[in-house]
Design a protein around this motif. Structure first.
Motif, PDB file in Angstrom:
ATOM      1  N   UNK A  73      -0.335   4.150   7.275  1.00 60.68           N
ATOM      2  CA  UNK A  73      -0.147   5.478   6.408  1.00 60.68           C
ATOM      3  C   UNK A  73       0.978   5.012   5.321  1.00 60.68           C
ATOM      4  N   UNK A  74       1.170   6.197   4.436  1.00 64.85           N
ATOM      5  CA  UNK A  74       1.892   5.878   3.336  1.00 64.85           C
ATOM      6  C   UNK A  74       3.296   5.976   3.903  1.00 64.85           C
ATOM      7  N   UNK A  75       3.930   4.972   3.418  1.00 66.62           N
ATOM      8  CA  UNK A  75       5.283   4.479   4.062  1.00 66.62           C
ATOM      9  C   UNK A  75       6.378   5.685   3.517  1.00 66.62           C
ATOM     10  N   UNK A  76       6.417   5.999   2.241  1.00 66.00           N
ATOM     11  CA  UNK A  76       7.529   7.181   1.975  1.00 66.00           C
ATOM     12  C   UNK A  76       7.600   8.245   2.784  1.00 66.00           C
ATOM     13  N   UNK A 129       4.632  -6.850   3.367  1.00 67.14           N
ATOM     14  CA  UNK A 129       6.024  -6.737   3.642  1.00 67.14           C
ATOM     15  C   UNK A 129       6.602  -5.220   3.884  1.00 67.14           C
ATOM     16  N   UNK A 130       6.176  -4.266   3.033  1.00 69.88           N
ATOM     17  CA  UNK A 130       6.875  -2.926   3.068  1.00 69.88           C
ATOM     18  C   UNK A 130       6.593  -2.325   4.759  1.00 69.88           C
ATOM     19  N   UNK A 131       5.546  -2.332   5.207  1.00 72.36           N
ATOM     20  CA  UNK A 131       5.414  -1.489   6.419  1.00 72.36           C
ATOM     21  C   UNK A 131       6.281  -2.497   7.512  1.00 72.36           C
ATOM     22  N   UNK A 132       6.156  -3.900   7.220  1.00 74.93           N
ATOM     23  CA  UNK A 132       7.240  -4.639   8.125  1.00 74.93           C
ATOM     24  C   UNK A 132       8.689  -4.336   7.888  1.00 74.93           C
ATOM     25  N   UNK A 133       9.179  -4.167   6.769  1.00 75.03           N
ATOM     26  CA  UNK A 133      10.586  -3.707   6.512  1.00 75.03           C
ATOM     27  C   UNK A 133      10.921  -2.466   7.209  1.00 75.03           C
ATOM     28  N   UNK A 134       9.885  -1.472   7.025  1.00 77.86           N
ATOM     29  CA  UNK A 134      10.029  -0.076   7.189  1.00 77.86           C
ATOM     30  C   UNK A 134      10.348  -0.412   8.817  1.00 77.86           C
ATOM     31  N   UNK A 158      18.243  -1.218   3.902  1.00 79.73           N
ATOM     32  CA  UNK A 158      18.286  -0.298   2.846  1.00 79.73           C
ATOM     33  C   UNK A 158      17.610  -0.938   1.751  1.00 79.73           C
ATOM     34  N   UNK A 159      18.182  -2.181   1.674  1.00 76.64           N
ATOM     35  CA  UNK A 159      18.177  -2.925   0.262  1.00 76.64           C
ATOM     36  C   UNK A 159      16.531  -3.582   0.173  1.00 76.64           C
ATOM     37  N   UNK A 160      15.912  -3.444   1.433  1.00 78.05           N
ATOM     38  CA  UNK A 160      14.470  -3.891   1.456  1.00 78.05           C
ATOM     39  C   UNK A 160      13.477  -2.658   1.278  1.00 78.05           C
ATOM     40  N   UNK A 161      14.056  -1.808   0.869  1.00 77.54           N
ATOM     41  CA  UNK A 161      13.110  -0.497   0.904  1.00 77.54           C
ATOM     42  C   UNK A 161      12.780   0.011  -0.422  1.00 77.54           C
ATOM     43  N   UNK A 162      13.034  -0.444  -1.532  1.00 74.76           N
ATOM     44  CA  UNK A 162      13.191  -0.211  -2.962  1.00 74.76           C
ATOM     45  C   UNK A 162      11.987   0.240  -3.308  1.00 74.76           C
ATOM     46  N   UNK A 163      10.850  -0.483  -2.675  1.00 78.36           N
ATOM     47  CA  UNK A 163       9.568  -0.028  -3.089  1.00 78.36           C
ATOM     48  C   UNK A 163       9.267   1.592  -2.339  1.00 78.36           C
ATOM     49  N   UNK A 164      10.188   1.898  -1.679  1.00 82.53           N
ATOM     50  CA  UNK A 164       9.955   3.372  -1.264  1.00 82.53           C
ATOM     51  C   UNK A 164      10.035   4.412  -2.647  1.00 82.53           C
ATOM     52  N   UNK A 219      15.200   9.254  -1.800  1.00 86.42           N
ATOM     53  CA  UNK A 219      15.725   7.950  -1.074  1.00 86.42           C
ATOM     54  C   UNK A 219      17.523   7.968  -1.133  1.00 86.42           C
ATOM     55  N   UNK A 220      17.774   8.137  -2.526  1.00 84.25           N
ATOM     56  CA  UNK A 220      19.209   8.130  -2.654  1.00 84.25           C
ATOM     57  C   UNK A 220      20.038   9.056  -1.764  1.00 84.25           C
ATOM     58  N   UNK A 221      19.276  10.475  -1.535  1.00 84.44           N
ATOM     59  CA  UNK A 221      19.903  11.421  -0.576  1.00 84.44           C
ATOM     60  C   UNK A 221      20.086  11.082   0.877  1.00 84.44           C
TER      61      UNK A 221
END
Ligand SMILES: [Zn+2]
Length: 253
Positions: A129-132, A88-93, A245-251, A227-229
């Motif tokens: 590749x690493x999402x963050x 899911x994370x790369x999809x949301x990204x 943004x709400x779906x990227x908490x894992x970053x 992420x906050x900045x």
């Protein structure tokens, strides 16, 4: 009215009539374009899967003048965005990439370099590749190429160098001002956040990096603040908090 060709990434597709869709495409040669795709909702669509979200396709379209929507006449799939089949994370990204381009770019404004950056970002997400790092690099390039890169060395208000006490609690960033603030300019500024120096160093490194270089790893303990900045700067530019943004908490982890 002219017949044009380009490579394009599909950012959005919404039903237009019983058989047609309106697609918003980020093209290599014409920037963001919205076009009617007649027959795209039919079972045997002439466009097949080339208009799936985040697909990269070779398109032909008739560019109309004024407010009239363009007409998509051909679209051939070059590459699917496959990340959704993996996690899911790369999809949301990937969806976030689309939302950023939809929210921050102008229609019909050529942005070839941003197209390349977006294309590479989707490839990198698909490659696992690493999402963050992939997302921060993309965001910084978007800001840079659209002329909104925050200043991290000079005061965003007066332009003087900012002397920071590196042993202090951190630097002050003005979200509305567009970057770091000096002690004099801080007065009266709104939306000011304090950022720890290691986070500032990380943001500065990404701001000065080339888009096609390998992004340096973001230390885990800095990810939340990074992420906050970025959320604050991007929400300010887009005039709203982006939905993804709400779906990227894992970053942040
Ligand atoms: Zn200043």
């Amino acid at each position: 009215m002219s017949l044009e060709k380009s490579e394009a990434i599909v950012l959005r597709a919404v039903p237009w009539s019983e058989t047609s869709m309106v697609v918003t495409l980020f093209t290599r040669d014409f920037g963001k374009v919205s076009a009617i795709a007649k027959g795209a909702r039919r079972l045997r669509s002439p466009f097949e899967s080339s208009l799936d979200l985040l697909a990269k396709s070779q398109i032909v379209f008739i560019q109309k003048s004024g407010d009239t929507l363009d007409l998509l006449t051909e679209s051939k799939l070059i590459r699917r965005f496959r990340s959704g089949q993996v996690a899911l994370l790369p999809l949301y990204c990937g969806y976030y990439v689309a939302e950023l381009l939809l929210g921050l770019t102008e229609d019909n404004e050529k942005a070839s370099e941003l197209y390349q950056v977006s294309d590479q970002t989707l490839v990198d997400l698909d490659r696992g590749q690493s999402e963050p790092e992939t997302i921060l690099r993309f965001e910084m390039q978007v800001l840079k190429l659209l002329g909104h890169l925050p200043t991290f060395h000079l005061c965003a208000s007066c332009g003087n160098p900012v002397q920071s006490d590196r042993n202090g609690p951190g630097a002050l960033l003005g979200i509305a001002a567009g970057g770091i603030l000096c002690g004099i300019c801080i007065a009266g500024q709104q939306q000011v956040i304090r950022v720890r120096f290691p986070t500032l160093d990380c943001l500065m490194a990404y701001a000065s990096e080339e888009w096609n270089s390998n992004p340096l790893p973001i230390r885990t303990e800095l990810r939340g603040e990074v992420r906050f900045v970025m959320e604050r700067f991007i929400s300010h530019l887009a005039d709203r908090r982006l939905r993804l943004t709400d779906f990227l908490e894992e970053l942040k982890r």
